[in-house]
Write a protein that holds these residues in place. Structure first.
Motif, PDB file in Angstrom:
ATOM      1  N   SER A   5     -44.260 -17.663  55.709  1.00 20.15           N
ATOM      2  CA  SER A   5     -44.887 -18.892  56.180  1.00 20.15           C
ATOM      3  C   SER A   5     -44.028 -20.066  55.724  1.00 20.15           C
ATOM      4  N   ARG A   6     -44.229 -21.186  56.335  1.00 16.33           N
ATOM      5  CA  ARG A   6     -43.472 -22.368  55.968  1.00 16.33           C
ATOM      6  C   ARG A   6     -43.716 -22.723  54.501  1.00 16.33           C
ATOM      7  N   ARG A   7     -44.944 -22.573  54.035  1.00 13.18           N
ATOM      8  CA  ARG A   7     -45.300 -22.882  52.658  1.00 13.18           C
ATOM      9  C   ARG A   7     -44.536 -21.972  51.682  1.00 13.18           C
ATOM     10  N   ASP A   8     -44.511 -20.659  51.974  1.00 10.23           N
ATOM     11  CA  ASP A   8     -43.785 -19.714  51.115  1.00 10.23           C
ATOM     12  C   ASP A   8     -42.292 -20.023  51.113  1.00 10.23           C
ATOM     13  N   TRP A   9     -41.752 -20.347  52.275  1.00  9.98           N
ATOM     14  CA  TRP A   9     -40.333 -20.655  52.373  1.00  9.98           C
ATOM     15  C   TRP A   9     -40.001 -21.896  51.540  1.00  9.98           C
ATOM     16  N   LEU A  10     -40.857 -22.919  51.616  1.00 10.75           N
ATOM     17  CA  LEU A  10     -40.631 -24.140  50.839  1.00 10.75           C
ATOM     18  C   LEU A  10     -40.728 -23.874  49.338  1.00 10.75           C
ATOM     19  N   LYS A  11     -41.659 -23.018  48.923  1.00  4.21           N
ATOM     20  CA  LYS A  11     -41.776 -22.676  47.504  1.00  4.21           C
ATOM     21  C   LYS A  11     -40.502 -21.992  47.015  1.00  4.21           C
ATOM     22  N   MET A  12     -40.007 -21.034  47.770  1.00  5.18           N
ATOM     23  CA  MET A  12     -38.790 -20.325  47.381  1.00  5.18           C
ATOM     24  C   MET A  12     -37.591 -21.266  47.377  1.00  5.18           C
ATOM     25  N   SER A  13     -37.518 -22.149  48.359  1.00  4.72           N
ATOM     26  CA  SER A  13     -36.414 -23.107  48.417  1.00  4.72           C
ATOM     27  C   SER A  13     -36.440 -24.041  47.213  1.00  4.72           C
ATOM     28  N   ALA A  15     -37.729 -23.441  44.254  1.00  6.19           N
ATOM     29  CA  ALA A  15     -37.340 -22.683  43.058  1.00  6.19           C
ATOM     30  C   ALA A  15     -35.829 -22.492  43.020  1.00  6.19           C
ATOM     31  N   PHE A  16     -35.230 -22.220  44.159  1.00 10.11           N
ATOM     32  CA  PHE A  16     -33.781 -22.042  44.218  1.00 10.11           C
ATOM     33  C   PHE A  16     -33.061 -23.337  43.840  1.00 10.11           C
ATOM     34  N   VAL A  17     -33.504 -24.449  44.394  1.00  8.83           N
ATOM     35  CA  VAL A  17     -32.870 -25.740  44.117  1.00  8.83           C
ATOM     36  C   VAL A  17     -33.010 -26.090  42.634  1.00  8.83           C
ATOM     37  N   THR A  19     -33.344 -24.014  40.108  1.00 13.88           N
ATOM     38  CA  THR A  19     -32.473 -23.109  39.354  1.00 13.88           C
ATOM     39  C   THR A  19     -31.022 -23.537  39.498  1.00 13.88           C
ATOM     40  N   ALA A  20     -30.611 -23.869  40.696  1.00 16.27           N
ATOM     41  CA  ALA A  20     -29.227 -24.290  40.930  1.00 16.27           C
ATOM     42  C   ALA A  20     -28.922 -25.590  40.185  1.00 16.27           C
ATOM     43  N   ALA A  21     -29.898 -26.472  40.087  1.00 12.57           N
ATOM     44  CA  ALA A  21     -29.689 -27.740  39.388  1.00 12.57           C
ATOM     45  C   ALA A  21     -29.535 -27.537  37.886  1.00 12.57           C
ATOM     46  N   MET A  22     -30.183 -26.531  37.323  1.00  7.68           N
ATOM     47  CA  MET A  22     -30.114 -26.259  35.893  1.00  7.68           C
ATOM     48  C   MET A  22     -28.844 -25.507  35.497  1.00  7.68           C
ATOM     49  N   ALA A  23     -28.246 -24.768  36.397  1.00  4.45           N
ATOM     50  CA  ALA A  23     -27.083 -23.925  36.086  1.00  4.45           C
ATOM     51  C   ALA A  23     -25.928 -24.706  35.459  1.00  4.45           C
ATOM     52  N   PRO A  24     -25.547 -25.862  35.981  1.00  2.08           N
ATOM     53  CA  PRO A  24     -24.434 -26.597  35.348  1.00  2.08           C
ATOM     54  C   PRO A  24     -24.739 -26.997  33.906  1.00  2.08           C
ATOM     55  N   LEU A  25     -25.987 -27.291  33.595  1.00  2.00           N
ATOM     56  CA  LEU A  25     -26.341 -27.668  32.233  1.00  2.00           C
ATOM     57  C   LEU A  25     -26.115 -26.519  31.262  1.00  2.00           C
ATOM     58  N   VAL A  26     -26.456 -25.320  31.690  1.00  2.91           N
ATOM     59  CA  VAL A  26     -26.263 -24.147  30.839  1.00  2.91           C
ATOM     60  C   VAL A  26     -24.783 -23.867  30.653  1.00  2.91           C
ATOM     61  N   PHE A  27     -24.017 -23.912  31.719  1.00 10.54           N
ATOM     62  CA  PHE A  27     -22.594 -23.609  31.627  1.00 10.54           C
ATOM     63  C   PHE A  27     -21.834 -24.668  30.838  1.00 10.54           C
ATOM     64  N   VAL A  28     -22.204 -25.922  30.953  1.00 10.95           N
ATOM     65  CA  VAL A  28     -21.531 -26.978  30.192  1.00 10.95           C
ATOM     66  C   VAL A  28     -21.800 -26.788  28.708  1.00 10.95           C
ATOM     67  N   SER A  29     -23.028 -26.469  28.338  1.00 10.34           N
ATOM     68  CA  SER A  29     -23.353 -26.275  26.927  1.00 10.34           C
ATOM     69  C   SER A  29     -22.549 -25.130  26.339  1.00 10.34           C
ATOM     70  N   GLN A  30     -22.423 -24.029  27.044  1.00 11.22           N
ATOM     71  CA  GLN A  30     -21.655 -22.898  26.554  1.00 11.22           C
ATOM     72  C   GLN A  30     -20.177 -23.247  26.477  1.00 11.22           C
TER      73      GLN A  30
END
Length: 91
Positions: A5-13, A15-17, A19-30
């Protein structure tokens, strides 16, 4: 196969965004943590070399008081304000 459903697709999108936004913070710290060098590699000593000492160095991050151990932007571990190493950069 069940279609999303559109609602499920938006929820997954969302969550993906997030997660993708947090990834650089983790890699920079390491990456920053792995760039610190050992005391031995820069010949760190707990006493000054003449007038040159960590408390006068641009890389030194002071502790709670003037005589407390601090940290360094280059060298790993606790650093004495009266210490010295080959990476000394006068302020």
């Amino acid at each position: 196969m069940k279609s999303l459903s559109r609602r499920d697709w938006l929820k997954m999108s969302g969550a993906f965004v997030a997660t993708a936004a947090m990834a650089p913070l983790v890699f920079v710290s390491q990456a920053e943590a792995s760039t610190l060098v050992s005391k031995a590699s820069v010949h760190y000593q707990d006493h000054p070399s003449g007038q040159d000492m960590c408390s006068n160095c641009a890389n030194f991050v002071p502790g709670a008081s003037g005589s407390a151990f601090g940290t360094c932007k280059v060298v790993a571990g606790k650093i004495s304000p009266h210490g010295y190493c080959y990476d000394y950069v006068p302020m």
